[in-house]
Design a protein around this motif. Structure first.
Motif, PDB file in Angstrom:
ATOM      1  N   ILE A  88       0.882  -1.181   0.000  1.00 10.65           N
ATOM      2  CA  ILE A  88       0.000   0.000   0.000  1.00 10.65           C
ATOM      3  C   ILE A  88       0.914   1.225   0.000  1.00 10.65           C
ATOM      4  CG2 ILE A  88      -1.770   1.293   1.261  1.00 10.65           C
ATOM      5  CD1 ILE A  88      -2.519  -1.389   2.633  1.00 10.65           C
ATOM      6  N   ASP A  89       0.710   2.095  -0.966  1.00 11.17           N
ATOM      7  CA  ASP A  89       1.612   3.251  -1.067  1.00 11.17           C
ATOM      8  C   ASP A  89       0.881   4.422  -1.714  1.00 11.17           C
ATOM      9  OD1 ASP A  89       3.947   4.711  -0.875  1.00 11.17           O
ATOM     10  OD2 ASP A  89       5.175   3.280  -1.989  1.00 11.17           O
ATOM     11  N   GLY A  90       1.339   5.611  -1.431  1.00  7.95           N
ATOM     12  CA  GLY A  90       0.747   6.816  -2.003  1.00  7.95           C
ATOM     13  C   GLY A  90       1.402   7.169  -3.334  1.00  7.95           C
ATOM     14  N   ALA A  91       0.997   8.306  -3.893  1.00  7.70           N
ATOM     15  CA  ALA A  91       1.609   8.794  -5.129  1.00  7.70           C
ATOM     16  C   ALA A  91       1.423  10.304  -5.193  1.00  7.70           C
ATOM     17  CB  ALA A  91       0.974   8.134  -6.353  1.00  7.70           C
ATOM     18  N   ASP A  92       2.262  10.943  -6.008  1.00  5.12           N
ATOM     19  CA  ASP A  92       2.164  12.392  -6.182  1.00  5.12           C
ATOM     20  C   ASP A  92       1.343  12.744  -7.408  1.00  5.12           C
ATOM     21  OD1 ASP A  92       3.963  13.142  -3.944  1.00  5.12           O
ATOM     22  OD2 ASP A  92       5.350  11.933  -5.098  1.00  5.12           O
ATOM     23  N   GLU A  93       1.379  11.879  -8.419  1.00  4.06           N
ATOM     24  CA  GLU A  93       0.509  12.024  -9.598  1.00  4.06           C
ATOM     25  C   GLU A  93       0.136  10.630 -10.100  1.00  4.06           C
ATOM     26  OE1 GLU A  93       1.789  16.222 -11.789  1.00  4.06           O
ATOM     27  OE2 GLU A  93       2.355  14.336 -12.731  1.00  4.06           O
ATOM     28  N   VAL A  94      -1.076  10.530 -10.633  1.00  5.19           N
ATOM     29  CA  VAL A  94      -1.549   9.271 -11.224  1.00  5.19           C
ATOM     30  C   VAL A  94      -2.192   9.616 -12.568  1.00  5.19           C
ATOM     31  CG1 VAL A  94      -3.085   7.289 -10.950  1.00  5.19           C
ATOM     32  CG2 VAL A  94      -2.116   8.393  -8.919  1.00  5.19           C
ATOM     33  N   ASP A  95      -1.765   8.931 -13.640  1.00  2.00           N
ATOM     34  CA  ASP A  95      -2.386   9.210 -14.941  1.00  2.00           C
ATOM     35  C   ASP A  95      -3.489   8.170 -15.230  1.00  2.00           C
ATOM     36  OD1 ASP A  95      -1.283   6.910 -16.124  1.00  2.00           O
ATOM     37  OD2 ASP A  95       0.179   7.992 -17.341  1.00  2.00           O
ATOM     38  N   PRO A  96      -4.246   8.333 -16.309  1.00  5.49           N
ATOM     39  CA  PRO A  96      -5.373   7.407 -16.558  1.00  5.49           C
ATOM     40  C   PRO A  96      -4.936   5.959 -16.773  1.00  5.49           C
ATOM     41  CG  PRO A  96      -5.624   9.420 -17.846  1.00  5.49           C
ATOM     42  CD  PRO A  96      -4.260   9.468 -17.250  1.00  5.49           C
ATOM     43  N   GLN A  97      -3.650   5.733 -17.118  1.00  2.00           N
ATOM     44  CA  GLN A  97      -3.149   4.343 -17.293  1.00  2.00           C
ATOM     45  C   GLN A  97      -2.599   3.782 -15.984  1.00  2.00           C
ATOM     46  OE1 GLN A  97      -2.181   6.896 -19.685  1.00  2.00           O
ATOM     47  NE2 GLN A  97      -3.993   6.139 -20.766  1.00  2.00           N
ATOM     48  N   ASN A  99      -0.184   4.946 -14.309  1.00  4.14           N
ATOM     49  CA  ASN A  99       1.245   5.215 -14.131  1.00  4.14           C
ATOM     50  C   ASN A  99       1.373   6.341 -13.113  1.00  4.14           C
ATOM     51  OD1 ASN A  99       1.984   3.319 -16.095  1.00  4.14           O
ATOM     52  ND2 ASN A  99       1.559   4.812 -17.708  1.00  4.14           N
ATOM     53  N   LEU A 100       2.511   6.336 -12.406  1.00  6.53           N
ATOM     54  CA  LEU A 100       2.643   7.247 -11.268  1.00  6.53           C
ATOM     55  C   LEU A 100       3.919   8.068 -11.319  1.00  6.53           C
ATOM     56  CD1 LEU A 100       2.209   4.463  -8.515  1.00  6.53           C
ATOM     57  CD2 LEU A 100       0.352   5.638  -9.736  1.00  6.53           C
ATOM     58  N   ILE A 101       3.845   9.228 -10.653  1.00 11.28           N
ATOM     59  CA  ILE A 101       5.073   9.879 -10.183  1.00 11.28           C
ATOM     60  C   ILE A 101       5.057   9.752  -8.673  1.00 11.28           C
ATOM     61  CG2 ILE A 101       6.257  12.065  -9.775  1.00 11.28           C
ATOM     62  CD1 ILE A 101       5.688  12.928 -12.554  1.00 11.28           C
ATOM     63  N   LEU A 212       9.338   7.667 -11.655  1.00 18.58           N
ATOM     64  CA  LEU A 212       8.298   7.175 -12.577  1.00 18.58           C
ATOM     65  C   LEU A 212       8.027   5.707 -12.272  1.00 18.58           C
ATOM     66  CD1 LEU A 212       9.465   8.902 -15.869  1.00 18.58           C
ATOM     67  CD2 LEU A 212       7.213   9.187 -14.795  1.00 18.58           C
ATOM     68  N   PHE A 213       6.781   5.383 -11.983  1.00 20.01           N
ATOM     69  CA  PHE A 213       6.356   4.001 -11.733  1.00 20.01           C
ATOM     70  C   PHE A 213       5.397   3.642 -12.869  1.00 20.01           C
ATOM     71  CE2 PHE A 213       7.127   3.023  -6.987  1.00 20.01           C
ATOM     72  CZ  PHE A 213       8.141   3.963  -6.868  1.00 20.01           C
ATOM     73  N   VAL A 214       5.913   2.916 -13.846  1.00 14.66           N
ATOM     74  CA  VAL A 214       5.130   2.646 -15.058  1.00 14.66           C
ATOM     75  C   VAL A 214       4.706   1.182 -15.085  1.00 14.66           C
ATOM     76  CG1 VAL A 214       5.188   2.701 -17.587  1.00 14.66           C
ATOM     77  CG2 VAL A 214       6.344   4.487 -16.275  1.00 14.66           C
ATOM     78  N   GLY A 215       3.406   0.969 -15.168  1.00  9.09           N
ATOM     79  CA  GLY A 215       2.889  -0.403 -15.240  1.00  9.09           C
ATOM     80  C   GLY A 215       3.069  -1.185 -13.951  1.00  9.09           C
ATOM     81  N   VAL A 216       3.150  -0.514 -12.835  1.00  7.87           N
ATOM     82  CA  VAL A 216       3.390  -1.197 -11.549  1.00  7.87           C
ATOM     83  C   VAL A 216       2.106  -1.290 -10.717  1.00  7.87           C
ATOM     84  CG1 VAL A 216       4.795  -1.229  -9.440  1.00  7.87           C
ATOM     85  CG2 VAL A 216       5.744  -0.249 -11.523  1.00  7.87           C
ATOM     86  N   ALA A 217       1.285  -0.259 -10.773  1.00  5.50           N
ATOM     87  CA  ALA A 217       0.092  -0.215  -9.906  1.00  5.50           C
ATOM     88  C   ALA A 217      -0.984  -1.184 -10.395  1.00  5.50           C
ATOM     89  CB  ALA A 217      -0.473   1.209  -9.887  1.00  5.50           C
ATOM     90  N   ASP A 218      -1.533  -1.969  -9.483  1.00  4.74           N
ATOM     91  CA  ASP A 218      -2.639  -2.860  -9.829  1.00  4.74           C
ATOM     92  C   ASP A 218      -3.975  -2.174  -9.596  1.00  4.74           C
ATOM     93  OD1 ASP A 218      -1.121  -5.302 -10.448  1.00  4.74           O
ATOM     94  OD2 ASP A 218      -0.500  -5.150  -8.361  1.00  4.74           O
TER      95      ASP A 218
END
Ligand code: 5RP
Length: 235
Positions: A88-97, A99-101, A212-218
Protein backbone atom coordinates in the motif's frame (compact mmCIF):
# COMPACT_ATOMS: atom_id res chain seq x y z
CA UNK A 1 -5.63 11.31 14.12
CA UNK A 2 -9.08 12.99 14.21
CA UNK A 3 -9.52 15.73 11.59
CA UNK A 4 -12.09 17.86 9.76
CA UNK A 5 -9.64 19.05 7.09
CA UNK A 6 -11.23 17.85 3.79
CA UNK A 7 -7.97 16.63 2.22
CA UNK A 8 -7.03 14.79 5.39
CA UNK A 9 -10.52 13.25 5.51
CA UNK A 10 -10.04 11.88 1.98
CA UNK A 11 -6.57 10.57 2.79
CA UNK A 12 -7.82 8.94 5.96
CA UNK A 13 -10.76 7.24 4.22
CA UNK A 14 -8.65 5.92 1.37
CA UNK A 15 -5.94 4.72 3.74
CA UNK A 16 -8.51 2.82 5.76
CA UNK A 17 -10.06 1.33 2.60
CA UNK A 18 -6.68 -0.05 1.54
CA UNK A 19 -5.93 -1.45 5.01
CA UNK A 20 -9.32 -3.21 4.91
CA UNK A 21 -8.05 -5.29 1.97
CA UNK A 22 -5.18 -6.83 3.94
CA UNK A 23 -5.68 -10.45 4.99
CA UNK A 24 -4.20 -12.49 7.85
CA UNK A 25 -0.92 -14.40 7.39
CA UNK A 26 0.52 -11.99 4.87
CA UNK A 27 3.58 -9.83 4.29
CA UNK A 28 2.58 -6.23 3.60
CA UNK A 29 4.66 -3.50 1.96
CA UNK A 30 4.27 -0.30 3.95
CA UNK A 31 4.55 2.82 1.78
CA UNK A 32 5.64 6.31 2.74
CA UNK A 33 3.73 9.57 3.04
CA UNK A 34 0.76 11.17 4.74
CA UNK A 35 -1.89 9.02 2.99
CA UNK A 36 -0.12 5.74 3.66
CA UNK A 37 0.32 6.84 7.27
CA UNK A 38 -3.46 6.46 7.66
CA UNK A 39 -3.28 2.97 6.12
CA UNK A 40 -0.51 2.00 8.55
CA UNK A 41 -2.57 3.33 11.46
CA UNK A 42 -5.68 1.41 10.29
CA UNK A 43 -3.65 -1.77 9.82
CA UNK A 44 -2.25 -1.45 13.33
CA UNK A 45 -5.80 -0.95 14.67
CA UNK A 46 -7.04 -4.08 12.89
CA UNK A 47 -4.15 -6.09 14.36
CA UNK A 48 -4.78 -4.68 17.85
CA UNK A 49 -8.50 -5.59 17.63
CA UNK A 50 -7.65 -9.14 16.58
CA UNK A 51 -9.36 -8.72 13.20
CA UNK A 52 -6.05 -9.72 11.62
CA UNK A 53 -3.37 -12.17 12.71
CA UNK A 54 0.18 -12.80 11.63
CA UNK A 55 0.73 -9.77 9.45
CA UNK A 56 4.27 -8.48 9.04
CA UNK A 57 5.32 -5.28 7.31
CA UNK A 58 8.23 -4.35 5.07
CA UNK A 59 8.74 -0.58 5.46
CA UNK A 60 9.74 1.56 2.47
CA UNK A 61 11.48 4.22 4.56
CA UNK A 62 12.71 5.11 7.99
CA UNK A 63 9.48 7.15 8.36
CA UNK A 64 7.29 4.14 7.58
CA UNK A 65 9.32 2.05 10.02
CA UNK A 66 8.77 4.56 12.83
CA UNK A 67 5.01 4.66 12.15
CA UNK A 68 4.70 0.88 11.96
CA UNK A 69 6.42 0.56 15.34
CA UNK A 70 4.11 3.24 16.79
CA UNK A 71 1.03 1.31 15.62
CA UNK A 72 2.33 -2.11 16.66
CA UNK A 73 2.92 -3.69 13.27
CA UNK A 74 5.69 -6.31 13.41
CA UNK A 75 8.39 -5.66 10.82
CA UNK A 76 10.59 -7.81 8.65
CA UNK A 77 13.12 -7.38 5.84
CA UNK A 78 13.31 -8.59 2.26
CA UNK A 79 16.07 -11.01 3.29
CA UNK A 80 13.67 -12.82 5.61
CA UNK A 81 10.63 -13.26 3.32
CA UNK A 82 10.01 -14.88 -0.05
CA UNK A 83 7.67 -12.20 -1.32
CA UNK A 84 5.14 -9.51 -0.52
CA UNK A 85 1.42 -10.21 -0.81
CA UNK A 86 0.20 -6.65 -0.88
CA UNK A 87 1.83 -3.21 -0.86
CA UNK A 88 0.00 0.00 0.00
CA UNK A 89 1.61 3.25 -1.07
CA UNK A 90 0.75 6.82 -2.00
CA UNK A 91 1.61 8.79 -5.13
CA UNK A 92 2.16 12.39 -6.18
CA UNK A 93 0.51 12.02 -9.60
CA UNK A 94 -1.55 9.27 -11.22
CA UNK A 95 -2.39 9.21 -14.94
CA UNK A 96 -5.37 7.41 -16.56
CA UNK A 97 -3.15 4.34 -17.29
CA UNK A 98 -2.34 4.09 -13.55
CA UNK A 99 1.24 5.22 -14.13
CA UNK A 100 2.64 7.25 -11.27
CA UNK A 101 5.07 9.88 -10.18
CA UNK A 102 6.34 9.15 -6.68
CA UNK A 103 9.14 10.46 -4.51
CA UNK A 104 7.57 13.47 -2.82
CA UNK A 105 8.96 12.01 0.40
CA UNK A 106 12.32 11.12 -1.21
CA UNK A 107 11.57 7.44 -0.61
CA UNK A 108 10.88 6.31 -4.20
CA UNK A 109 13.91 4.01 -4.49
CA UNK A 110 12.87 1.72 -1.64
CA UNK A 111 9.21 2.19 -2.58
CA UNK A 112 9.89 0.92 -6.10
CA UNK A 113 11.67 -2.16 -4.76
CA UNK A 114 8.82 -3.04 -2.40
CA UNK A 115 5.89 -2.00 -4.63
CA UNK A 116 7.26 -3.89 -7.65
CA UNK A 117 7.73 -7.06 -5.57
CA UNK A 118 4.14 -7.09 -4.30
CA UNK A 119 1.61 -9.51 -5.79
CA UNK A 120 -0.91 -6.69 -5.40
CA UNK A 121 0.12 -3.04 -5.33
CA UNK A 122 -2.62 -0.69 -4.12
CA UNK A 123 -2.09 3.04 -4.62
CA UNK A 124 -3.89 5.37 -2.24
CA UNK A 125 -4.47 8.98 -3.32
CA UNK A 126 -6.89 11.84 -2.90
CA UNK A 127 -8.63 13.15 -6.03
CA UNK A 128 -6.16 16.05 -6.38
CA UNK A 129 -3.44 13.63 -7.50
CA UNK A 130 -5.19 12.60 -10.74
CA UNK A 131 -3.72 14.12 -13.91
CA UNK A 132 -4.19 13.55 -17.65
CA UNK A 133 -0.44 13.53 -18.19
CA UNK A 134 2.40 12.83 -15.74
CA UNK A 135 4.55 15.83 -14.92
CA UNK A 136 1.63 18.28 -15.24
CA UNK A 137 1.89 19.48 -11.67
CA UNK A 138 4.66 17.58 -9.91
CA UNK A 139 8.39 17.63 -10.62
CA UNK A 140 10.00 14.25 -11.27
CA UNK A 141 12.27 13.14 -8.38
CA UNK A 142 15.58 11.50 -9.27
CA UNK A 143 17.81 9.99 -6.57
CA UNK A 144 21.52 10.45 -7.34
CA UNK A 145 24.72 9.49 -5.59
CA UNK A 146 26.36 12.70 -4.26
CA UNK A 147 29.63 12.56 -6.27
CA UNK A 148 27.65 12.39 -9.55
CA UNK A 149 25.38 15.37 -8.83
CA UNK A 150 26.81 17.80 -11.41
CA UNK A 151 27.07 15.41 -14.39
CA UNK A 152 23.60 14.01 -13.68
CA UNK A 153 22.15 17.56 -13.52
CA UNK A 154 23.74 18.27 -16.92
CA UNK A 155 22.47 15.00 -18.40
CA UNK A 156 18.92 15.73 -17.18
CA UNK A 157 19.07 19.21 -18.75
CA UNK A 158 20.21 17.61 -22.03
CA UNK A 159 17.07 15.46 -21.91
CA UNK A 160 15.02 18.69 -21.88
CA UNK A 161 14.44 18.86 -18.13
CA UNK A 162 14.98 21.70 -15.69
CA UNK A 163 16.74 20.06 -12.74
CA UNK A 164 16.92 21.49 -9.23
CA UNK A 165 18.53 20.03 -6.14
CA UNK A 166 15.93 19.35 -3.44
CA UNK A 167 16.71 21.37 -0.33
CA UNK A 168 15.79 20.45 3.23
CA UNK A 169 13.04 22.10 5.25
CA UNK A 170 14.05 22.85 8.82
CA UNK A 171 17.48 21.48 7.85
CA UNK A 172 20.36 23.37 6.32
CA UNK A 173 21.53 22.00 2.98
CA UNK A 174 20.02 19.42 0.66
CA UNK A 175 17.62 16.59 1.45
CA UNK A 176 19.56 13.38 2.12
CA UNK A 177 17.73 10.13 1.43
CA UNK A 178 17.61 7.05 3.68
CA UNK A 179 20.46 5.71 1.51
CA UNK A 180 22.60 8.85 2.03
CA UNK A 181 22.00 10.20 -1.48
CA UNK A 182 20.60 13.43 -2.96
CA UNK A 183 17.35 14.13 -4.82
CA UNK A 184 17.09 16.19 -8.00
CA UNK A 185 13.56 17.36 -8.89
CA UNK A 186 13.12 17.77 -12.64
CA UNK A 187 10.52 19.81 -14.50
CA UNK A 188 9.73 18.31 -17.91
CA UNK A 189 7.44 20.33 -20.19
CA UNK A 190 5.70 17.16 -21.28
CA UNK A 191 6.27 13.51 -20.36
CA UNK A 192 4.94 11.87 -23.53
CA UNK A 193 6.41 8.40 -22.97
CA UNK A 194 6.83 7.72 -19.21
CA UNK A 195 8.16 4.17 -19.74
CA UNK A 196 10.90 5.35 -22.08
CA UNK A 197 11.85 8.30 -19.84
CA UNK A 198 11.98 6.04 -16.77
CA UNK A 199 14.58 3.82 -18.46
CA UNK A 200 16.54 6.68 -20.05
CA UNK A 201 16.99 8.48 -16.72
CA UNK A 202 17.94 5.31 -14.87
CA UNK A 203 20.61 4.74 -17.50
CA UNK A 204 22.48 7.94 -16.57
CA UNK A 205 25.58 6.90 -14.56
CA UNK A 206 25.13 7.99 -10.96
CA UNK A 207 21.34 7.81 -10.95
CA UNK A 208 20.00 5.33 -8.44
CA UNK A 209 16.28 5.53 -9.25
CA UNK A 210 13.67 7.95 -10.54
CA UNK A 211 10.07 8.45 -9.45
CA UNK A 212 8.30 7.17 -12.58
CA UNK A 213 6.36 4.00 -11.73
CA UNK A 214 5.13 2.65 -15.06
CA UNK A 215 2.89 -0.40 -15.24
CA UNK A 216 3.39 -1.20 -11.55
CA UNK A 217 0.09 -0.22 -9.91
CA UNK A 218 -2.64 -2.86 -9.83
CA UNK A 219 -5.34 -0.88 -8.06
CA UNK A 220 -5.68 2.87 -7.53
CA UNK A 221 -8.05 3.86 -4.74
CA UNK A 222 -9.11 7.50 -4.96
CA UNK A 223 -10.54 9.37 -1.99
CA UNK A 224 -12.99 12.13 -2.90
CA UNK A 225 -15.48 14.26 -1.04
CA UNK A 226 -19.20 14.25 -1.83
CA UNK A 227 -21.37 16.62 0.22
CA UNK A 228 -18.56 16.81 2.74
CA UNK A 229 -18.42 13.02 3.09
CA UNK A 230 -15.40 11.01 1.93
CA UNK A 231 -16.13 8.59 -0.90
CA UNK A 232 -13.75 5.95 -2.27
CA UNK A 233 -13.68 4.92 -5.88
CA UNK A 234 -11.40 2.60 -7.84
CA UNK A 235 -9.76 4.14 -10.89
C1 5RP B 1 7.10 9.29 -0.90
C2 5RP B 1 5.98 9.13 -1.86
C3 5RP B 1 4.60 9.39 -1.33
O1 5RP B 1 3.87 8.22 -1.43
C4 5RP B 1 3.98 10.50 -2.12
O2 5RP B 1 4.80 11.66 -1.98
C5 5RP B 1 2.57 10.83 -1.64
O3 5RP B 1 2.60 11.35 -0.34
P1 5RP B 1 1.32 11.90 0.40
O4 5RP B 1 0.40 10.73 0.63
O5 5RP B 1 1.86 12.50 1.67
O6 5RP B 1 0.69 12.94 -0.49
O7 5RP B 1 6.13 8.83 -3.01
O8 5RP B 1 8.34 9.16 -1.52
Amino acid sequence: MVTDDPVKLMKQAVGRAAAARVESNTVVGLGTGSTTAYAIQALGNRLAKGELQNVVGVPTSFGAEVLAKEYGIPLTTLDAVDGIAIAIDGADEVDPQKNLIKGGGAAHTREKVVDCLADLFIVVVDGGKLVDKLGSKFLLPVEVIPMALSPVMRALAKLGGQPELRMGVKKAGPVVTDQGNLVIDVKFESIDNPGELEKTINNIPGVLENGLFVGVADIVLVGELQNGQPLIREL
